[in-house]
Design an enzyme around this catalytic site. Structure first.
Site, PDB file in Angstrom:
ATOM      1  CE1 TYR A 136      -4.065   1.996   0.704  1.00  8.87           C
ATOM      2  CE2 TYR A 136      -2.701   3.107   2.341  1.00  8.87           C
ATOM      3  CZ  TYR A 136      -3.860   3.044   1.589  1.00  8.87           C
ATOM      4  OH  TYR A 136      -4.801   4.032   1.716  1.00  8.87           O
TER       5      TYR A 136
ATOM      6  CE  LYS B 187      -3.786   4.931  -1.560  1.00  7.26           C
ATOM      7  NZ  LYS B 187      -4.810   5.362  -2.548  1.00  7.26           N
TER       8      LYS B 187
END
Length: 252
Positions: free
Chosen positions: A153, A157
């Site tokens: 993640y 991001k």
């Protein structure tokens, strides 16, 4: 209300942040295509938009599917008009520490967040260029700065921020801006799932997070929707390639 109605696409918009963003852009006077994996799940948000006098459209799409994205944009264009606003919000989590993270968990998270944002941005770049106006807002996260148990993640991001800055450079000459919003702790199903993963009651989890946030509360989806509204506005035409941390306090 904006003087000019635009057509906006919001991904991952059946619930949470995406739903709040879709509702806010509709309140701002824009037609909004509500995209999510399950088209039926988008119906409630579209119904809210239409009940308030706006125009909405539910579209089911897997944002990692190149042909599916092309078809989704075609449907939006046919029903609402050419899209000149895009909010890339679709995302999933598959949290685990590095030594326990599977390759599939890595691939699926990076694909939804990063490949999805790439495919949608590419698909709407042409109509934006033709219109001489465009607003792309990508959802990053404070996890882009690193977060235990979120190598996939965090990497996705962080990649979103690099993609955003590059889009700003390449598309700026066509009247298109690209910016990213990096939320901190926002009360959503995703953060509730994180609480469950670490074995905490969600209310206790929120209280623990709020104790570390300067404004002494956790964020809500409408906090992000407000920031999106600014970046999508006519008046934000000289703001591009930026990352705004909406996290209740500074982030290094």
């Amino acid at each position: 209300m904006n003087d000019t109605q635009r057509v906006a696409i919001v991904t991952g918009a059946a619930r949470g942040i995406g739903a709040a963003v879709a509702r806010r852009l509709a309140t701002d006077g824009h037609a909004v295509a509500v995209l999510d994996l399950d088209e039926a799940a988008c119906g409630a948000v579209v119904a809210e938009i239409e009940a308030a006098g706006g125009r909405g459209l539910a579209v089911g799409v897997d944002v990692t599917d190149e042909e599916g994205v092309t078809e989704a944009v075609r449907r939006v264009t046919e029903a609402l008009g050419a899209p000149t606003m895009l909010v890339n919000n679709a995302g999933i989590i598959r949290d685990n520490v590095l030594l326990k993270m599977s390759a599939d968990d890595w691939d699926s998270v990076v694909a939804v967040h990063l490949r999805g944002a790439f495919l949608l941005s590419r698909a709407v770049a042409a109509p934006m260029r033709e219109a001489g106006f465009g607003r792309i807002v990508n959802l990053s996260s404070t996890s882009a700065l690193g977060n235990r148990g979120q190598a996939n993640y965090s990497a996705a991001k962080a990649g979103i921020q690099g993609l955003t800055k590059t889009l700003a450079i390449e598309l700026g000459r066509y009247g298109v801006t690209a910016n990213a919003i990096a939320p901190g702790f926002i009360e959503t199903d995703m953060t509730a799932a994180t609480a469950a993963r670490v074995g905490m009651d969600f209310e206790e989890f929120k209280q623990a997070a709020a104790s570390q946030i300067p404004v002494a509360r956790t964020g809500r989806p409408d906090d992000i929707a407000h920031a999106v509204s600014f970046f999508a506005s006519e008046g934000a035409g000289f703001v591009s390639g930026q990352v705004l941390y909406v996290a209740g306090g500074p982030r290094a």
